[in-house]
Design an enzyme around this catalytic site. Sequence first.
Site, mmCIF file in Angstrom:
data_model
loop_
_atom_site.group_PDB
_atom_site.id
_atom_site.type_symbol
_atom_site.label_atom_id
_atom_site.label_comp_id
_atom_site.label_asym_id
_atom_site.label_seq_id
_atom_site.Cartn_x
_atom_site.Cartn_y
_atom_site.Cartn_z
ATOM 1 N N CYS A 198 0.817 -1.226 0.000
ATOM 2 C CA CYS A 198 0.000 0.000 0.000
ATOM 3 C C CYS A 198 0.847 1.271 0.000
ATOM 4 O O CYS A 198 0.590 2.215 -0.760
ATOM 5 C CB CYS A 198 -0.948 -0.007 1.196
ATOM 6 N N HIS B 271 -2.645 6.105 4.961
ATOM 7 C CA HIS B 271 -1.205 6.313 5.134
ATOM 8 C C HIS B 271 -0.813 7.689 4.612
ATOM 9 O O HIS B 271 -1.341 8.142 3.586
ATOM 10 C CB HIS B 271 -0.417 5.267 4.356
HETATM 11 C C1 2RA Z 1 1.142 -2.040 6.681
HETATM 12 N N1 2RA Z 1 1.827 -1.794 4.367
HETATM 13 O O1 2RA Z 1 0.730 -0.887 6.606
HETATM 14 C C2 2RA Z 1 1.672 -2.753 5.471
HETATM 15 C C3 2RA Z 1 0.824 -3.923 5.083
HETATM 16 N N2 2RA Z 1 -0.505 -3.564 4.863
HETATM 17 O O2 2RA Z 1 1.164 -2.711 7.735
#
Ligand code: 2RA
Length: 330
Positions: A126, A235
Site C-alpha cells: 500500500c 497512510h
Molecule cells: C502495513 N503496508 O501498513 C503494510 C501492510 N498492509 O502494515
Amino acid sequence: MKIAVVGATGLVGTVMLKVLEERNFPLTELIPVASEKSVGKEISFKGKKFAVVNMETAIAMRPDIALFSAGGGTSLEYAPRFAEAGTTVIDNSSAWRMDPSKKLVVPEVNGHVLSIDDKIIANPNCSTIQMVVALKPLHDKYRIKRVVVSTYQSVTGTGVKAVEQMMNERKGITDGPMAYAYPIDLNVIPQIDVFTENGYTKEEMKMILETRKIMGDDSIRVTATTVRIPVMGGHSESVNIEFENDYDVAEVRDILTKTPGVIVVDDIANLKYPMPMDAHEKDEVFVGRIRRDESMPNTLNMWIVADNLRKGAATNTVQIAEYLVSKELI
Ligand code: 2RA
C-alpha cells in the site's frame, strides 16, 4: 464473468467486495472464499446473498479472476492451483511481488507490462502504491535520481487486532489484545514488519525494491523510514525527490493536477493540505505541501496521503482486474 474474492471476510477482502459493488465490476457470479470456519457464512453483494466456500470448492468452480487477500503463505500454496485451473490471480500479499516472472502493477503507472500470459499478478504494498502514482508523471518529465520517504501509516495496515488495540487504549483498556510490542495510542512506533540484516524493516525494503520494479528503472535510488501512527483513515508520506533536471513548482502542481487518480490539495494560505481523515474511503491519491527543497538543487518536497485499504489494496486490485478486462487480457 466469475470473480472469486479469497479472504472475503477479512479487512481488505471486505473492502474489495465494496469496491467491486461501487465500481459495478462486470461480474456474473461472485465466489466469496475464506477459511473452513467461515464456510457457509453469507455475504451480501448487490442485494443478493452468496455463501462463503473453501479453497477447493472455489478452484473447482473455475473463476475467471481470483482477487487474493489471504496472506503470503496461502497465496504461495493456492495461487498456482487457481492458475492451473485457468484463473487469473491478483494477489495482495508480498509473496509474488519480487518474483522476476511475476508482474507488480499499478495500472495507471505500468499497466502496459501486463499480458494475457500473466496468470499470477502481484498487487504492490500500500505505501508503495500511493507513492509511485505521484512519482511516475514527475519521473517522466524530470527523471528521478533519488527518493527519501518517511511514512506515517495507519493501524488499519496491520489489521483488525491493531485497530482494536488502539481503540482499547483510547478507552483506558490496557489488558486487551496487543498487535504491537508497545502501546500505539498517543505513540508512534518506528517499525513496520520485522527487521532485516541491514537494519531496515521489511516494509522499508518493500518501498525501496517495489518502487524500482514498478517504475521500471533500477537507477532510481530510494531510502525509506516507515512508522506506525494511531490513525484510521490512511497512510501519509513525506517524500523528498531529487531530479536529474531542474523543475518548476507550478509546473509540478499542474502535472499532478492532470494526473489520473491524483488530487492536489495544496493551498497553505487557506490551510489546505491532505490528511488521512479526508482520504478515508476515497480511491484517489492526495498530494500537497509541494515545495522546493532549498537545501539541495533540483529537489522537491511533497506530502502524499491515500486510504491504504482502498487505493493501497482493494481498489488497486480491482483496477488491475478492470485493466485486464478492458484490454481483453482475460
Ligand atoms: C502495513 N503496508 O501498513 C503494510 C501492510 N498492509 O502494515
